[in-house]
Design an enzyme around this catalytic site. Structure first.
Site, PDB file in Angstrom:
ATOM      1  N   GLU A  76      32.026  30.277  42.807  1.00 50.37           N
ATOM      2  CA  GLU A  76      31.739  31.408  43.425  1.00 50.37           C
ATOM      3  C   GLU A  76      30.767  31.559  44.650  1.00 50.37           C
ATOM      4  O   GLU A  76      31.310  32.343  45.650  1.00 50.37           O
ATOM      5  CB  GLU A  76      30.345  32.632  41.878  1.00 50.37           C
ATOM      6  CG  GLU A  76      31.031  32.685  40.807  1.00 50.37           C
ATOM      7  CD  GLU A  76      29.985  33.528  39.959  1.00 50.37           C
ATOM      8  OE1 GLU A  76      30.051  33.595  38.778  1.00 50.37           O
ATOM      9  OE2 GLU A  76      29.056  33.871  39.939  1.00 50.37           O
ATOM     10  N   ARG A  79      44.178  41.258  40.370  1.00 51.14           N
ATOM     11  CA  ARG A  79      42.956  39.531  40.753  1.00 51.14           C
ATOM     12  C   ARG A  79      41.841  39.928  39.431  1.00 51.14           C
ATOM     13  O   ARG A  79      41.634  38.910  38.911  1.00 51.14           O
ATOM     14  CB  ARG A  79      41.658  40.357  42.222  1.00 51.14           C
ATOM     15  CG  ARG A  79      40.864  38.768  42.974  1.00 51.14           C
ATOM     16  CD  ARG A  79      39.534  39.030  41.658  1.00 51.14           C
ATOM     17  NE  ARG A  79      38.906  37.495  41.947  1.00 51.14           N
ATOM     18  CZ  ARG A  79      38.170  37.113  42.111  1.00 51.14           C
ATOM     19  NH1 ARG A  79      37.838  37.277  40.812  1.00 51.14           N
ATOM     20  NH2 ARG A  79      38.174  35.492  42.385  1.00 51.14           N
ATOM     21  N   LYS A 104      39.696  28.269  29.327  1.00 54.58           N
ATOM     22  CA  LYS A 104      38.756  27.768  29.824  1.00 54.58           C
ATOM     23  C   LYS A 104      37.841  28.414  28.214  1.00 54.58           C
ATOM     24  O   LYS A 104      37.821  27.074  26.967  1.00 54.58           O
ATOM     25  CB  LYS A 104      37.302  28.876  29.977  1.00 54.58           C
ATOM     26  CG  LYS A 104      36.794  28.816  31.583  1.00 54.58           C
ATOM     27  CD  LYS A 104      36.323  29.858  32.155  1.00 54.58           C
ATOM     28  CE  LYS A 104      36.147  29.389  33.811  1.00 54.58           C
ATOM     29  NZ  LYS A 104      35.249  30.713  34.329  1.00 54.58           N
ATOM     30  N   ASN A 128      30.964  29.312  36.845  1.00 55.10           N
ATOM     31  CA  ASN A 128      30.849  28.722  37.960  1.00 55.10           C
ATOM     32  C   ASN A 128      30.102  28.971  38.923  1.00 55.10           C
ATOM     33  O   ASN A 128      30.800  29.516  39.235  1.00 55.10           O
ATOM     34  CB  ASN A 128      31.916  27.829  37.763  1.00 55.10           C
ATOM     35  CG  ASN A 128      31.958  26.708  38.545  1.00 55.10           C
ATOM     36  OD1 ASN A 128      31.419  27.043  39.477  1.00 55.10           O
ATOM     37  ND2 ASN A 128      32.695  26.380  37.748  1.00 55.10           N
ATOM     38  N   ARG A 186      43.179  29.271  40.078  1.00 49.92           N
ATOM     39  CA  ARG A 186      42.065  29.556  40.471  1.00 49.92           C
ATOM     40  C   ARG A 186      42.787  29.212  42.333  1.00 49.92           C
ATOM     41  O   ARG A 186      42.473  30.378  42.782  1.00 49.92           O
ATOM     42  CB  ARG A 186      40.802  28.678  40.878  1.00 49.92           C
ATOM     43  CG  ARG A 186      40.221  27.933  39.763  1.00 49.92           C
ATOM     44  CD  ARG A 186      38.267  27.739  39.772  1.00 49.92           C
ATOM     45  NE  ARG A 186      38.056  27.999  38.915  1.00 49.92           N
ATOM     46  CZ  ARG A 186      36.888  26.884  38.315  1.00 49.92           C
ATOM     47  NH1 ARG A 186      36.875  24.915  37.947  1.00 49.92           N
ATOM     48  NH2 ARG A 186      36.193  27.117  37.433  1.00 49.92           N
ATOM     49  N   GLU A 219      36.273  38.763  31.344  1.00 51.42           N
ATOM     50  CA  GLU A 219      36.416  37.054  30.844  1.00 51.42           C
ATOM     51  C   GLU A 219      36.099  37.288  29.267  1.00 51.42           C
ATOM     52  O   GLU A 219      36.280  36.561  28.441  1.00 51.42           O
ATOM     53  CB  GLU A 219      35.794  36.093  31.559  1.00 51.42           C
ATOM     54  CG  GLU A 219      36.397  36.173  32.916  1.00 51.42           C
ATOM     55  CD  GLU A 219      36.225  34.625  33.332  1.00 51.42           C
ATOM     56  OE1 GLU A 219      36.194  34.475  35.156  1.00 51.42           O
ATOM     57  OE2 GLU A 219      36.133  33.658  33.103  1.00 51.42           O
ATOM     58  N   THR A 230      34.966  40.357  37.321  1.00 49.27           N
ATOM     59  CA  THR A 230      36.369  39.597  36.440  1.00 49.27           C
ATOM     60  C   THR A 230      35.211  38.957  35.635  1.00 49.27           C
ATOM     61  O   THR A 230      36.323  39.206  34.077  1.00 49.27           O
ATOM     62  CB  THR A 230      36.090  38.717  37.580  1.00 49.27           C
ATOM     63  OG1 THR A 230      37.101  39.191  38.579  1.00 49.27           O
ATOM     64  CG2 THR A 230      37.551  37.636  36.904  1.00 49.27           C
TER      65      THR A 230
HETATM   66  C1  LIG Z   1      37.550  32.837  37.633  1.00 47.41           C
HETATM   67  C2  LIG Z   1      36.422  32.268  37.598  1.00 47.41           C
HETATM   68  O1  LIG Z   1      35.145  33.001  36.444  1.00 47.41           O
HETATM   69  C3  LIG Z   1      33.893  33.084  36.803  1.00 47.41           C
HETATM   70  C4  LIG Z   1      34.283  33.977  37.986  1.00 47.41           C
HETATM   71  C5  LIG Z   1      34.534  33.669  38.897  1.00 47.41           C
HETATM   72  C6  LIG Z   1      35.450  34.839  39.894  1.00 47.41           C
HETATM   73  O2  LIG Z   1      35.740  36.173  39.275  1.00 47.41           O
HETATM   74  O3  LIG Z   1      35.842  34.601  41.435  1.00 47.41           O
HETATM   75  C7  LIG Z   1      34.217  32.400  39.969  1.00 47.41           C
HETATM   76  C8  LIG Z   1      33.471  31.714  39.358  1.00 47.41           C
HETATM   77  C9  LIG Z   1      33.157  31.587  37.557  1.00 47.41           C
HETATM   78  O4  LIG Z   1      31.829  32.016  37.749  1.00 47.41           O
HETATM   79  C10 LIG Z   1      36.231  30.787  37.447  1.00 47.41           C
HETATM   80  O5  LIG Z   1      36.057  29.468  36.717  1.00 47.41           O
HETATM   81  O6  LIG Z   1      37.122  30.128  38.087  1.00 47.41           O
END
Ligand SMILES: C=C(O[C@@H]1C=C(C(=O)O)C=C[C@H]1O)C(=O)O
Length: 267
Positions: free
Chosen positions: A195, A152, A163, A191, A17, A258, A254
């Site tokens: 976000e 990104r 995860k 999450n 993150r 995933e 993103t």
């Molecule tokens: C990247 C993630 O997965 C998801 C995607 C996110 C994003 O693209 O910023 C943030 C949270 C999650 O919904 C994360 O959990 O950090």
């Protein structure tokens, strides 16, 4: 090649993150650099500039192919966090690096979607419409933006792997993958708190980076029609574009990466 990938504990979710947070700055600055030039729509139109070497495509695609061909030869795209926009790239001229086998081998590449979003959504909103003939400069900035956005969004693979390996959720992911339940996987990996915090942070960054610190300096992200005044200084920036880009496109794409990465995780 990002050195993060060689560090121990690279699949720690908080470390991942933090990489995404750092990429926010890169993306905002790349957008600001592109905003210095007009839209120069010709560079996105097939044969818009008329090629003498028989290339049939847009100037941006030609430029991407030229740059990515050289980068491929020095093994940029053997790094698991780098993905080319060009379809057929040459093999490296250097010996392969030994990368840690962090990700399940996969062919997930959403760069076509990233390029469409960038051309159709980002460029028209950050650049003044028109042709200033700075085709090379504009395309150079375009490629910097595209590469930052691609890194990104494809980092979603590392986040998904992290995860998946989390003992708290591993068995649930395995079951959902076997059930081919994309919607449930999407819900589990989402999450909303992260976000929401991201979008709030992004707006603050865009306002600070876009501040017109000198009265007579036109800041490329300055949008007279969207003035916000804060602590006595005019902060005029299209913060909405940056936030909307993430809310509507970067975050959703993103998460698609995933989900698709997880869907092939047990293959
Ligand atoms: C990247 C993630 O997965 C998801 C995607 C996110 C994003 O693209 O910023 C943030 C949270 C999650 O919904 C994360 O959990 O950090």
């Amino acid at each position: 090649m990002s050195l993060d990938l060689l560090q121990p504990g690279i699949l720690d979710l908080n470390s991942l993150r933090n990489v995404l947070i750092r990429l926010e700055d890169t993306i905002i600055f790349c957008i600001a650099e592109r905003a210095q030039f007009h839209t120069n729509d010709l560079i996105y139109q097939p044969d818009g500039l008329g090629f003498k070497d028989g290339f049939s495509g847009t100037f941006l695609d030609w430029f991407l192919e030229q740059i990515e061909t050289v980068h491929a030869k020095v093994r940029r795209y053997q790094s698991p966090d780098e993905y080319p926009f060009t379809k057929n790239i040459p093999a490296p001229i250097l010996d392969a690096l030994e990368y840690p086998s962090v990700l399940k081998p996969n062919n997930i590449n959403v760069n076509d979607q990233i390029k469409s979003i960038y051309i159709d959504f980002v460029v028209p909103q950050i650049c003044e419409s028109g042709d200033d003939k700075n085709y090379g400069s504009a395309a150079t900035r375009d490629i910097e933006c595209l590469q930052a956005l691609s890194r990104r969004i494809h980092y979603g693979k590392f986040v998904a792997e992290s995860k998946f390996l989390d003992p708290k959720y591993h068995d649930t992911y395995v079951k959902l993958i076997k059930d081919h339940d994309r919607d449930a996987i999407m819900a589990l990996l989402t999450n909303e708190q992260v976000e929401q915090k991201l979008l709030e942070r992004l707006r603050k960054k865009a306002m600070i980076y876009g501040q017109d610190f000198e009265a007579n300096t036109m800041n490329p992200l300055v949008q007279p029609q969207s003035g916000n005044v804060t602590d006595g200084r005019n902060v005029k920036i299209n913060c909405d574009l940056v936030v909307e880009l993430y809310r509507k496109h970067v975050i959703p794409l993103t998460k698609v990466v995933e989900v698709e990465y997880l869907m092939q995780r047990l293959d």
